[in-house]
Scaffold this motif. Structure first.
Motif, mmCIF file in Angstrom:
data_model
loop_
_atom_site.group_PDB
_atom_site.id
_atom_site.type_symbol
_atom_site.label_atom_id
_atom_site.label_comp_id
_atom_site.label_asym_id
_atom_site.label_seq_id
_atom_site.Cartn_x
_atom_site.Cartn_y
_atom_site.Cartn_z
ATOM 1 N N ASN A 15 0.812 -1.213 0.000
ATOM 2 C CA ASN A 15 0.000 0.000 0.000
ATOM 3 C C ASN A 15 0.846 1.263 0.000
ATOM 4 N N LYS A 17 0.661 5.089 1.534
ATOM 5 C CA LYS A 17 -0.036 5.974 2.463
ATOM 6 C C LYS A 17 0.288 7.421 2.092
ATOM 7 N N SER A 30 -5.765 12.168 5.192
ATOM 8 C CA SER A 30 -4.941 11.001 4.866
ATOM 9 C C SER A 30 -5.709 10.043 3.967
ATOM 10 N N GLU A 31 -4.962 9.203 3.279
ATOM 11 C CA GLU A 31 -5.554 8.242 2.353
ATOM 12 C C GLU A 31 -4.560 7.101 2.154
ATOM 13 N N SER A 32 -5.068 5.957 1.731
ATOM 14 C CA SER A 32 -4.217 4.812 1.415
ATOM 15 C C SER A 32 -4.747 4.146 0.156
ATOM 16 N N THR A 35 -0.439 -0.261 -3.918
ATOM 17 C CA THR A 35 0.775 0.135 -4.645
ATOM 18 C C THR A 35 0.736 -0.343 -6.095
ATOM 19 N N SER A 295 2.464 3.149 12.176
ATOM 20 C CA SER A 295 2.455 3.232 10.717
ATOM 21 C C SER A 295 2.465 4.664 10.193
#
Length: 313
Positions: A15, A17, A30-32, A35, A295
């Protein structure tokens, strides 16, 4: 919105972030996203840029308010150029990531190693706050390290400073991915702990691999095999940390990664073992502490890369 805003990006194997961070270290949005490195670097940069702009707009912030972008990732890098020389996790080689993201985002981009930016995050806002010299060590798939001196990342001549996982501590040890034998990460990483537990005949329910936390819990409950595995891991970790500390003379060593979930079962015996291994004058001045940011260390440290630049202007 008061204060400067920077975008922090933490690129992991699974992923990505993203976080908008202000000068006080507050995460505004924020967001994720996945990849998916197989789609290629150009498609990856387009997706990340689109996500960043959408996230910013949804937070009610104009993209023009963002002063720059910091990126952390596991790779061999040319930091000055923002160039990925090799990323084993993403299977990318010779990728001008900084240039590509700058083109997509229209902002200056700083790219650094993920362990470095996580260390910077912990020194800025976490367990290493206000430290003069900090060694930050992440116990995960391998053993990563970052060095922060006077609030700035120390990178070395080829951006390889802090590679504590590849200190050779056991001459007749296992083969490491780097090609040498007996590196610290073959003895003290979360991967090594699970492997050595399996070799000792320890397995989880339905034959699954035990987590680091479970192995520590078994050791605390009196399982002799688990205790032997844990004691061995702590011994070698203390040896590696003592070598790093004898060179750097830090005031704090921050331990991060999944193994930290073991809590005092890791930290307390590690402190004692460290005092046995390190020079007394070095050990007395150094505190070993668990990381605090989890994280978020990566995105916060990546944003800090950008925010530091405006402080020196």
């Amino acid at each position: 919105m008061s204060g400067k805003l920077a975008l922090g990006i933490d690129i992991g194997g699974t992923n990505v972030k993203l976080a908008l961070v202000n000068e006080a270290g507050e995460v505004i949005a924020s967001e994720s996203v996945p990849t998916e490195p197989e789609r290629g670097a150009e498609a990856f940069c387009r997706e990340v840029a689109a996500t960043a702009k959408k996230m910013t707009a949804q937070a009610g912030i104009a993209w023009a308010e963002v002063i720059g972008v910091g990126v952390g990732m596991a790779a061999f890098l040319d930091v000055e150029r923002g160039w990925i020389e090799e990323s084993v996790n993403l299977h990318w080689r010779d990728v001008p990531l900084g240039e590509m993201l700058t083109r997509e985002l229209g902002k200056p981009v700083r790219v650094d190693n993920d362990a470095n930016v996580a260390a910077l995050g912990e020194v800025w806002l976490g367990a290493g706050r206000n430290a003069n010299t900090a060694l930050c060590v992440t116990l995960g798939t391998g053993v990563g390290g970052g060095i922060v001196i006077n609030g700035r990342i120390h990178r070395g001549v080829t951006n390889m400073a802090g590679e504590i996982g590849h200190i050779m501590v056991k001459n007749d040890g296992e083969l490491c991915n780097c090609g040498h034998h007996g590196c610290l990460e073959t003895l003290a990483s979360a991967t090594a702990l699970s492997r050595h537990a399996e070799q000792a005949g320890l397995v989880g329910k339905e034959g699954r691999e035990l987590t680091s936390k479970e192995i520590f819990e078994m050791a605390e409950a009196g399982n002799a095999k688990a205790k032997a595995v844990v004691d061995d891991m702590i011994h070698w970790l203390a040896v590696g940390l003592s070598i790093g500390a004898n060179i750097l003379n830090p005031d704090v060593i921050v331990i991060a990664g999944g193994v930290v979930n073991a809590g005092d079962a890791l930290i307390e015996p590690l402190r004692k073992a460290f005092h046995r291994e390190a020079l007394a004058r070095v050990a007395r001045a150094c505190t070993i502490v668990p990381a605090k940011l989890g994280s978020q260390a990566g995105v916060l440290g990546a944003a800090r890369l950008v925010l530091q630049e405006i402080e020196t202007v």
